[in-house]
Write a protein that holds these residues in place. Structure first.
Motif, PDB file in Angstrom:
ATOM      1  N   ARG A  32       0.825  -1.214   0.000  1.00 16.84           N
ATOM      2  CA  ARG A  32       0.000   0.000   0.000  1.00 16.84           C
ATOM      3  C   ARG A  32       0.856   1.260   0.000  1.00 16.84           C
ATOM      4  N   LEU A  33       1.879   1.310   0.837  1.00 19.92           N
ATOM      5  CA  LEU A  33       2.721   2.503   0.926  1.00 19.92           C
ATOM      6  C   LEU A  33       3.465   2.783  -0.377  1.00 19.92           C
ATOM      7  N   LEU A  34       3.950   1.733  -1.019  1.00 22.49           N
ATOM      8  CA  LEU A  34       4.686   1.897  -2.271  1.00 22.49           C
ATOM      9  C   LEU A  34       3.773   1.925  -3.497  1.00 22.49           C
ATOM     10  N   GLN A  35       2.489   1.677  -3.281  1.00 26.21           N
ATOM     11  CA  GLN A  35       1.491   1.662  -4.352  1.00 26.21           C
ATOM     12  C   GLN A  35       1.898   0.695  -5.466  1.00 26.21           C
ATOM     13  N   PHE A 100      14.359  -7.927   0.791  1.00 28.61           N
ATOM     14  CA  PHE A 100      12.984  -7.896   0.298  1.00 28.61           C
ATOM     15  C   PHE A 100      12.363  -9.288   0.297  1.00 28.61           C
ATOM     16  N   LEU A 101      13.198 -10.318   0.164  1.00 34.02           N
ATOM     17  CA  LEU A 101      12.686 -11.694   0.238  1.00 34.02           C
ATOM     18  C   LEU A 101      12.120 -11.988   1.624  1.00 34.02           C
ATOM     19  N   LEU A 110       5.155  -9.008  -5.857  1.00 33.38           N
ATOM     20  CA  LEU A 110       5.314  -7.825  -5.011  1.00 33.38           C
ATOM     21  C   LEU A 110       6.770  -7.605  -4.638  1.00 33.38           C
ATOM     22  N   CYS A 111       7.505  -8.685  -4.419  1.00 35.29           N
ATOM     23  CA  CYS A 111       8.924  -8.580  -4.102  1.00 35.29           C
ATOM     24  C   CYS A 111       9.660  -7.900  -5.256  1.00 35.29           C
ATOM     25  N   PHE A 112       9.431  -8.368  -6.462  1.00 33.47           N
ATOM     26  CA  PHE A 112      10.034  -7.781  -7.657  1.00 33.47           C
ATOM     27  C   PHE A 112       9.657  -6.305  -7.785  1.00 33.47           C
ATOM     28  N   GLU A 113       8.377  -6.007  -7.644  1.00 34.53           N
ATOM     29  CA  GLU A 113       7.919  -4.624  -7.797  1.00 34.53           C
ATOM     30  C   GLU A 113       8.488  -3.704  -6.728  1.00 34.53           C
ATOM     31  N   ALA A 114       8.655  -4.211  -5.511  1.00 37.25           N
ATOM     32  CA  ALA A 114       9.232  -3.388  -4.444  1.00 37.25           C
ATOM     33  C   ALA A 114      10.692  -3.047  -4.751  1.00 37.25           C
TER      34      ALA A 114
END
Length: 134
Positions: A32-35, A100-101, A110-114
């Motif tokens: 949510r924070l990183l959209q 991130f993992l 989501l991990c990739f996108e973050a």
């Protein structure tokens, strides 16, 4: 709207606990924070390209980690490498991506996108310093 309700709940949670956000909810919070868009189709296209040549030797480089963890890291780094060949050459990428993992381990999209969000918004200039450290 929905975002403001989420923000108010988050603020209340942080005030009441006085500490970190509960581990079970961290991935949702960061999404949510990183959209993050959770674009599964785009991720699956990158994943279908297989292991990027730059990351075929991860097991030899990090022998202390479990096979499962290394497979997740290999998959994540390979997707990043297929997305951007210049980031694939960054020697610090495995160390940057690994934490991130821990947050998004069961949600590879989501991990990739973050990680991509971090690279695109806060680390653009790091490529200019390559091959040196950021």
């Amino acid at each position: 709207g929905v975002g403001s309700v989420f923000t108010r709940r988050l603020q209340a949670q942080l005030r009441s606990t006085g500490g970190p956000f509960p581990e079970a909810q961290r991935a949702k919070l960061w999404r949510r924070l990183l959209q993050l868009p959770c674009n599964r189709a785009a991720y699956e296209e990158l994943e279908a390209m297989g292991t990027h040549p730059r990351f075929r030797q991860l097991r030899a480089q990090y022998p202390a980690h479990s096979r499962s963890t290394l497979l997740k890291l290999e998959r994540l780094l390979s997707c990043i490498g297929h997305w951007s060949s210049s980031w694939a050459e960054a020697s610090f990428l495995p160390a940057l991506a690994f934490p991130f993992l821990k947050v998004f381990g069961d949600e590879p999209v989501l991990c990739f996108e973050a990680v991509i969000t971090l690279l695109m918004n806060w680390a653009k200039s790091w490529r200019d310093d390559h091959p040196g450290p950021p």
